[in-house]
Design a protein around this motif. Structure first.
Motif, short mmCIF file in Angstrom:
data_model
loop_
_atom_site.label_atom_id
_atom_site.label_comp_id
_atom_site.label_asym_id
_atom_site.label_seq_id
_atom_site.Cartn_x
_atom_site.Cartn_y
_atom_site.Cartn_z
N LYS A 189 0.61 -0.89 0.40
CA LYS A 189 -0.03 -0.22 -0.23
C LYS A 189 1.34 1.18 0.27
O LYS A 189 0.31 2.24 -0.98
CB LYS A 189 -0.92 -0.14 0.44
CG LYS A 189 -2.50 -0.68 1.32
CD LYS A 189 -3.20 -0.50 2.34
CE LYS A 189 -4.42 -2.05 2.37
NZ LYS A 189 -5.08 -1.83 3.27
N LEU A 190 2.17 1.47 0.45
CA LEU A 190 2.57 2.54 0.23
C LEU A 190 3.94 2.19 -0.34
O LEU A 190 5.16 3.18 -0.45
CB LEU A 190 3.34 2.64 1.79
CG LEU A 190 2.41 2.52 2.96
CD1 LEU A 190 3.23 2.77 4.36
CD2 LEU A 190 2.05 4.06 3.35
N HIS A 191 3.75 1.23 -1.48
CA HIS A 191 5.08 1.05 -2.52
C HIS A 191 6.28 1.72 -2.06
O HIS A 191 7.09 2.17 -2.43
CB HIS A 191 4.67 2.57 -3.45
CG HIS A 191 3.14 2.83 -3.77
ND1 HIS A 191 2.12 1.46 -4.33
CD2 HIS A 191 2.11 3.86 -3.20
CE1 HIS A 191 1.05 2.26 -4.63
NE2 HIS A 191 1.07 3.51 -3.83
N LEU A 192 6.54 0.87 -1.45
CA LEU A 192 7.49 0.36 -0.74
C LEU A 192 8.20 -0.17 -2.11
O LEU A 192 10.00 0.31 -2.16
CB LEU A 192 8.00 -0.55 0.26
CG LEU A 192 8.83 -0.54 1.41
CD1 LEU A 192 9.95 1.20 1.39
CD2 LEU A 192 9.66 -0.99 2.18
N PRO A 193 8.69 -0.78 -2.88
CA PRO A 193 8.75 -1.83 -3.90
C PRO A 193 8.86 -0.24 -4.86
O PRO A 193 10.12 -0.81 -5.41
CB PRO A 193 7.99 -2.78 -4.51
CG PRO A 193 7.10 -2.90 -3.86
CD PRO A 193 7.02 -1.89 -2.37
N TRP A 194 8.88 0.62 -4.54
CA TRP A 194 8.69 1.75 -6.26
C TRP A 194 9.89 2.54 -5.50
O TRP A 194 10.59 3.05 -6.21
CB TRP A 194 7.44 2.76 -6.28
CG TRP A 194 6.57 1.74 -6.69
CD1 TRP A 194 6.46 0.63 -7.52
CD2 TRP A 194 5.57 2.64 -7.41
NE1 TRP A 194 4.51 0.29 -7.96
CE2 TRP A 194 4.44 1.69 -8.02
CE3 TRP A 194 4.99 4.15 -7.43
CZ2 TRP A 194 3.50 1.92 -8.43
CZ3 TRP A 194 3.55 3.88 -8.00
CH2 TRP A 194 2.77 2.75 -8.60
N ALA A 195 9.89 2.76 -4.54
CA ALA A 195 11.21 3.18 -3.43
C ALA A 195 12.52 3.09 -3.65
O ALA A 195 13.14 3.08 -3.92
CB ALA A 195 10.80 3.92 -2.30
N VAL A 196 12.30 1.28 -3.83
CA VAL A 196 13.60 0.59 -3.70
C VAL A 196 14.05 0.81 -5.67
O VAL A 196 15.25 0.45 -5.61
CB VAL A 196 13.18 -0.71 -2.90
CG1 VAL A 196 14.51 -1.76 -3.85
CG2 VAL A 196 12.99 -1.12 -2.06
N GLU A 197 13.35 0.47 -6.84
CA GLU A 197 13.80 0.65 -7.58
C GLU A 197 13.96 2.08 -7.84
O GLU A 197 14.50 2.10 -9.04
CB GLU A 197 12.10 0.23 -8.04
CG GLU A 197 11.39 -1.49 -8.49
CD GLU A 197 12.70 -2.30 -8.77
OE1 GLU A 197 13.45 -1.70 -10.02
OE2 GLU A 197 13.34 -3.17 -8.64
N ALA A 198 13.43 3.15 -7.00
CA ALA A 198 13.66 4.05 -7.81
C ALA A 198 15.41 4.52 -7.28
O ALA A 198 16.09 5.61 -8.12
CB ALA A 198 12.63 5.80 -6.88
N LEU A 199 16.23 4.12 -6.34
CA LEU A 199 17.48 4.57 -5.94
C LEU A 199 18.12 3.63 -7.18
O LEU A 199 19.19 4.67 -8.02
CB LEU A 199 17.67 3.68 -5.05
CG LEU A 199 17.25 3.60 -3.33
CD1 LEU A 199 17.72 2.88 -2.40
CD2 LEU A 199 18.27 5.29 -3.05
N PRO A 200 18.08 2.77 -8.23
CA PRO A 200 18.98 2.83 -8.92
C PRO A 200 18.52 3.75 -10.32
O PRO A 200 19.83 3.68 -10.74
CB PRO A 200 18.59 1.23 -9.96
CG PRO A 200 17.86 0.48 -8.09
CD PRO A 200 17.45 1.49 -7.50
N THR A 201 17.35 4.05 -10.39
CA THR A 201 17.01 5.03 -11.63
C THR A 201 17.64 6.77 -11.69
O THR A 201 18.44 6.82 -12.13
CB THR A 201 15.44 5.35 -11.79
OG1 THR A 201 15.23 4.09 -12.12
CG2 THR A 201 14.88 5.79 -12.32
N LEU A 202 17.78 6.39 -9.89
CA LEU A 202 18.67 8.34 -9.25
C LEU A 202 19.69 7.86 -9.09
O LEU A 202 20.34 8.78 -9.79
CB LEU A 202 17.97 8.25 -7.65
CG LEU A 202 16.33 8.70 -7.54
CD1 LEU A 202 16.43 9.29 -6.05
CD2 LEU A 202 16.65 10.06 -8.47
N LEU A 203 20.01 6.88 -9.30
CA LEU A 203 22.05 6.20 -9.85
C LEU A 203 22.36 6.67 -10.69
O LEU A 203 23.46 7.41 -11.29
CB LEU A 203 21.74 5.24 -9.21
CG LEU A 203 23.56 5.29 -8.48
CD1 LEU A 203 24.03 6.43 -7.38
CD2 LEU A 203 23.97 3.79 -7.82
#
Length: 206
Positions: A137-151
């Motif tokens: 519900k809090l979309h934690l997997p999205w936050a995990v996926e966002a890390l490599p993208t930002l990098l």
């Protein structure tokens, strides 16, 4: 799941540490172009003193045009502004990734601690199901996926600034680095779009 998050965060922390140190070293050099040089100011005043002394002795001396008057407002070159903007933004994103990776490690440890208590298997399953619902519900997997993208974004900004920096220094060095960056960019694009055409492709990019 939490173990994989923690492993990803460990790798990101190592990379961001090395990458941020490299960017910071280059920024320390390039930032000098954004402010007037104290050596140029000293050279201008020394040239003025020399001109006054020479004129007093009847010798006509002119100040070289390469020496700028410190009283004139300093305006940094446009390429220096762009290079520093890209590199500072890259550094800021990289440090942000390091912070998020540290938080992700803490979240993963907390998740493991909460979902693996010394209870009966049935109760542990209910606890895991409860927190798994919160994770979704809090979309934690999205936050995990966002890390490599930002990098990756940080890395692209760095390469853009590097090419612009080298272009204004030496065209031979620029050409060599541009070729390598172009090859890496082509491989990255190929890896990114390959799963669309090959569903069995093990390659993946954010």
């Amino acid at each position: 799941m939490a173990e994989s998050w923690k492993a990803d965060a460990d790798g990101i922390l190592v990379f961001t540490g090395l990458f941020s140190a490299s960017v910071a070293a280059l920024v320390a050099v390039s930032v000098q172009d954004l402010k007037p040089s104290s050596q140029d100011n000293s050279a201008f005043y020394l040239a003025n003193i020399y001109q006054l002394l020479a004129n007093a002795n009847g010798i006509q001396v002119s100040i070289p045009a390469t020496l700028t008057d410190p009283s004139i407002p300093f305006s940094p070159p446009s390429h220096a502004v762009w290079v520093n903007s890209l590199w500072f933004l890259s550094l800021a994103i990289s440090i942000t990734c390091a912070l998020l990776a540290t938080l992700l490690q803490q979240w993963a440890r907390r998740y493991i601690k909460i979902t693996q208590p010394r209870y009966s298997p049935h109760k542990r399953a209910r606890i895991r199901a409860f927190f798994a619902e919160g994770v979704d519900k809090l979309h934690l997997p999205w936050a995990v996926e966002a890390l490599p993208t930002l990098l990756h974004v940080s890395l692209f900004l760095f390469f853009g600034g590097l090419l612009m920096f080298l272009f204004n220094i030496n065209h031979t060095v620029f050409s060599a680095v541009a070729w390598w960056v172009g090859i890496c960019a082509a491989v990255y694009i190929w890896v990114t779009f390959m799963p669309i055409f090959r569903h069995d492709s093990p390659y993946y990019a954010p």
